[in-house]
Each structure stands twice: as C-alpha cells, then as structure tokens.
Design a protein around this motif. Sequence first.
Motif, PDB file in Angstrom:
ATOM      1  N   GLY A 250      15.509  -7.504  22.738  1.00  0.00           N
ATOM      2  CA  GLY A 250      15.260  -6.992  24.092  1.00  0.00           C
ATOM      3  C   GLY A 250      13.792  -7.107  24.471  1.00  0.00           C
ATOM      4  N   ALA A 251      12.913  -6.859  23.491  1.00  0.00           N
ATOM      5  CA  ALA A 251      11.469  -6.947  23.729  1.00  0.00           C
ATOM      6  C   ALA A 251      11.062  -8.382  24.048  1.00  0.00           C
ATOM      7  CB  ALA A 251      10.704  -6.432  22.511  1.00  0.00           C
ATOM      8  N   PHE A 252      11.660  -9.358  23.350  1.00  0.00           N
ATOM      9  CA  PHE A 252      11.356 -10.763  23.637  1.00  0.00           C
ATOM     10  C   PHE A 252      11.783 -11.098  25.065  1.00  0.00           C
ATOM     11  CE2 PHE A 252      12.375 -15.183  24.179  1.00  0.00           C
ATOM     12  CZ  PHE A 252      11.214 -15.801  23.730  1.00  0.00           C
ATOM     13  N   ASP A 253      12.994 -10.699  25.430  1.00  0.00           N
ATOM     14  CA  ASP A 253      13.497 -10.961  26.781  1.00  0.00           C
ATOM     15  C   ASP A 253      12.561 -10.371  27.836  1.00  0.00           C
ATOM     16  OD1 ASP A 253      15.704 -12.334  25.818  1.00  0.00           O
ATOM     17  OD2 ASP A 253      17.061 -10.616  25.987  1.00  0.00           O
TER      18      ASP A 253
ATOM     19  N   ILE B 275      11.857   2.121  25.945  1.00  0.00           N
ATOM     20  CA  ILE B 275      11.647   1.740  24.537  1.00  0.00           C
ATOM     21  C   ILE B 275      11.334   0.237  24.450  1.00  0.00           C
ATOM     22  CG2 ILE B 275      12.752   1.508  22.261  1.00  0.00           C
ATOM     23  CD1 ILE B 275      14.395   4.107  23.065  1.00  0.00           C
ATOM     24  N   ILE B 276      12.079  -0.575  25.184  1.00  0.00           N
ATOM     25  CA  ILE B 276      11.844  -2.027  25.168  1.00  0.00           C
ATOM     26  C   ILE B 276      10.453  -2.347  25.714  1.00  0.00           C
ATOM     27  CG2 ILE B 276      12.518  -4.205  26.290  1.00  0.00           C
ATOM     28  CD1 ILE B 276      15.447  -3.343  25.847  1.00  0.00           C
TER      29      ILE B 276
ATOM     30  N   GLU C 215      21.170  -0.128  17.924  1.00  0.00           N
ATOM     31  CA  GLU C 215      21.765  -0.086  16.589  1.00  0.00           C
ATOM     32  C   GLU C 215      20.754  -0.425  15.504  1.00  0.00           C
ATOM     33  OE1 GLU C 215      25.373  -2.325  16.224  1.00  0.00           O
ATOM     34  OE2 GLU C 215      26.216  -1.449  18.050  1.00  0.00           O
ATOM     35  N   SER C 216      19.733  -1.220  15.847  1.00  0.00           N
ATOM     36  CA  SER C 216      18.794  -1.689  14.830  1.00  0.00           C
ATOM     37  C   SER C 216      17.473  -2.118  15.461  1.00  0.00           C
ATOM     38  CB  SER C 216      19.391  -2.891  14.093  1.00  0.00           C
ATOM     39  OG  SER C 216      19.587  -3.958  15.012  1.00  0.00           O
ATOM     40  N   LYS C 217      16.497  -2.353  14.590  1.00  0.00           N
ATOM     41  CA  LYS C 217      15.206  -2.899  15.020  1.00  0.00           C
ATOM     42  C   LYS C 217      15.417  -4.284  15.619  1.00  0.00           C
ATOM     43  CE  LYS C 217      11.150  -4.646  12.723  1.00  0.00           C
ATOM     44  NZ  LYS C 217      10.325  -4.643  11.517  1.00  0.00           N
ATOM     45  N   ASP C 218      16.382  -5.047  15.082  1.00  0.00           N
ATOM     46  CA  ASP C 218      16.698  -6.390  15.602  1.00  0.00           C
ATOM     47  C   ASP C 218      17.013  -6.328  17.088  1.00  0.00           C
ATOM     48  OD1 ASP C 218      16.674  -6.988  12.894  1.00  0.00           O
ATOM     49  OD2 ASP C 218      18.334  -8.403  13.052  1.00  0.00           O
ATOM     50  N   GLU C 219      17.851  -5.375  17.459  1.00  0.00           N
ATOM     51  CA  GLU C 219      18.282  -5.253  18.854  1.00  0.00           C
ATOM     52  C   GLU C 219      17.092  -4.944  19.769  1.00  0.00           C
ATOM     53  OE1 GLU C 219      21.551  -2.840  21.542  1.00  0.00           O
ATOM     54  OE2 GLU C 219      21.572  -2.517  19.373  1.00  0.00           O
ATOM     55  N   ILE C 220      16.173  -4.107  19.285  1.00  0.00           N
ATOM     56  CA  ILE C 220      14.968  -3.788  20.068  1.00  0.00           C
ATOM     57  C   ILE C 220      14.108  -5.044  20.201  1.00  0.00           C
ATOM     58  CG2 ILE C 220      12.908  -2.333  20.261  1.00  0.00           C
ATOM     59  CD1 ILE C 220      14.323  -0.323  18.362  1.00  0.00           C
ATOM     60  N   ALA C 221      13.946  -5.779  19.093  1.00  0.00           N
ATOM     61  CA  ALA C 221      13.100  -6.985  19.097  1.00  0.00           C
ATOM     62  C   ALA C 221      13.632  -8.039  20.058  1.00  0.00           C
ATOM     63  CB  ALA C 221      13.003  -7.556  17.680  1.00  0.00           C
TER      64      ALA C 221
ATOM     65  N   LEU D 251      15.878 -14.501  16.735  1.00  0.00           N
ATOM     66  CA  LEU D 251      14.622 -14.605  17.480  1.00  0.00           C
ATOM     67  C   LEU D 251      14.220 -16.069  17.642  1.00  0.00           C
ATOM     68  CD1 LEU D 251      12.607 -11.558  16.096  1.00  0.00           C
ATOM     69  CD2 LEU D 251      13.243 -11.952  18.478  1.00  0.00           C
ATOM     70  N   LYS D 252      14.470 -16.880  16.616  1.00  0.00           N
ATOM     71  CA  LYS D 252      14.198 -18.318  16.723  1.00  0.00           C
ATOM     72  C   LYS D 252      15.028 -18.916  17.864  1.00  0.00           C
ATOM     73  CE  LYS D 252      14.376 -22.710  14.238  1.00  0.00           C
ATOM     74  NZ  LYS D 252      14.634 -23.401  12.977  1.00  0.00           N
ATOM     75  N   GLN D 253      16.284 -18.504  17.934  1.00  0.00           N
ATOM     76  CA  GLN D 253      17.187 -18.974  18.982  1.00  0.00           C
ATOM     77  C   GLN D 253      16.672 -18.561  20.374  1.00  0.00           C
ATOM     78  OE1 GLN D 253      21.173 -17.300  18.686  1.00  0.00           O
ATOM     79  NE2 GLN D 253      22.049 -19.340  18.935  1.00  0.00           N
ATOM     80  N   LYS D 254      16.175 -17.324  20.477  1.00  0.00           N
ATOM     81  CA  LYS D 254      15.612 -16.840  21.745  1.00  0.00           C
ATOM     82  C   LYS D 254      14.398 -17.692  22.146  1.00  0.00           C
ATOM     83  CE  LYS D 254      17.619 -12.759  22.933  1.00  0.00           C
ATOM     84  NZ  LYS D 254      18.224 -12.535  24.243  1.00  0.00           N
ATOM     85  N   ALA D 255      13.521 -17.979  21.173  1.00  0.00           N
ATOM     86  CA  ALA D 255      12.322 -18.778  21.442  1.00  0.00           C
ATOM     87  C   ALA D 255      12.703 -20.195  21.869  1.00  0.00           C
ATOM     88  CB  ALA D 255      11.408 -18.806  20.223  1.00  0.00           C
TER      89      ALA D 255
END
Length: 197
Positions: free
Chosen positions: A56-59, A11-12, A48-54, A119-123
């Motif tokens: 993981g997708a960024f990573d 999925i990721i 749990e949410s779209k956030d969690e997928i996003a 996501l900002k924190q990840k970036a």
Amino acid sequence: MGKGQDTKEHIIRQSAGLFNTKGYGGTSLSEIMERANIRKGGIYNHFESKDEIALGAFDFMFAQLKNVLTEAMSEWSEPTEKILAICDVYINLIEQNICEGGCPILNTAVENDDGHPLLKQKAQSAMNELMTGLGEIIKDGIKRQQFRSDIDVEAASSVIIALIEGGVMLSKLYNDNKYIRHCANQVKVYIHGDMAV
C-alpha cells in the motif's frame, strides 16, 4: 469514508516515507507504529502483515510521483518539452525531496530485484507505466515530425529512463545533486541529437 478507512490510509501515508527511505527490510513495525502514532493492535485491525502495508505504501508513493509528473507535463504541449519536464521532476525529487526518500520505483527495484517478489512486481508494473507513457510522448514527437520516424520507441524510452534513474541513484549515493543534473543534460543532448529529425 469511514473511520476505519481513514485510519488505514493514515497508516499507509505515514509508513510510505519510511519504506521509501529505509526499504522493506529496514523498516520495522515499531517504527511504523511510532510514526503513525498507533498501537500494534490498531495496525493489525487494518492490515494482516507488514507486506500489506509495504504494498500500500508503494502504491501511495507511486501515485504521488505520477501526480507530480502529470502536473509538470500538463504545462507543455510539445513532446520535447514534456520529456524535459520529466527530467525537471526528477531533479526536484533530489533537490526538494518531493517524494520522501527519492524515486519509489528505483528504491523498490534496487532493494527487491532478488528479494520481495510482490514488491518487485509492483516496481515492474510502475516502470512499465512510466515507459509506456514516455513511449506515447515519443510517438507523438514522431507523428509531429519532431523525432525521427525510424526511432525504436522502446529503446529510446529505456535510454531516457536509464539516464534519469541513474542520475537519481548517483545523486542519492554521493549526496550530490550534480549527477541528476548531468544525466538530465544528457537526456537533452540525446533528444536534440539522436532523436531529432
């Protein structure tokens, strides 16, 4: 690795390109379901949410970019050549679409500078890693007496990153590879001019 973990990673992987191309706001759960060929319940079994997928997708996308950068730099021992290898990776990012959608750090930073805080924190974290790595290359160049000893390493790193990412942004905006090439050439000018001993 169990079947559940396989499905989660699938999925990721499948959603990563969507998020990197369309952004968090532009990617719907139905698109993720269609691309991953999985039902809604299957997604919520693992996330749990779209956030969690996003996140993981960024990573996933950033790991992909790091692997390409590491491989490109491993072919060179000289600091100047390593920096130019980074430029070549970003040219290929545009011309060969090695990461679907372009640079995940740039895309995520632009969309989420005032938006999604995680996501900002990840970036930011990814950019810090990139800047630190570049800083180490510059320090090595100073140690080898190829770069001036009075260089402000953080400033030099930020100029090089800004040129490269700016070139990516303009090339994506205008659908024209010349901008990343112009900016990569300016990195070369900067290294051989302002930074050189």
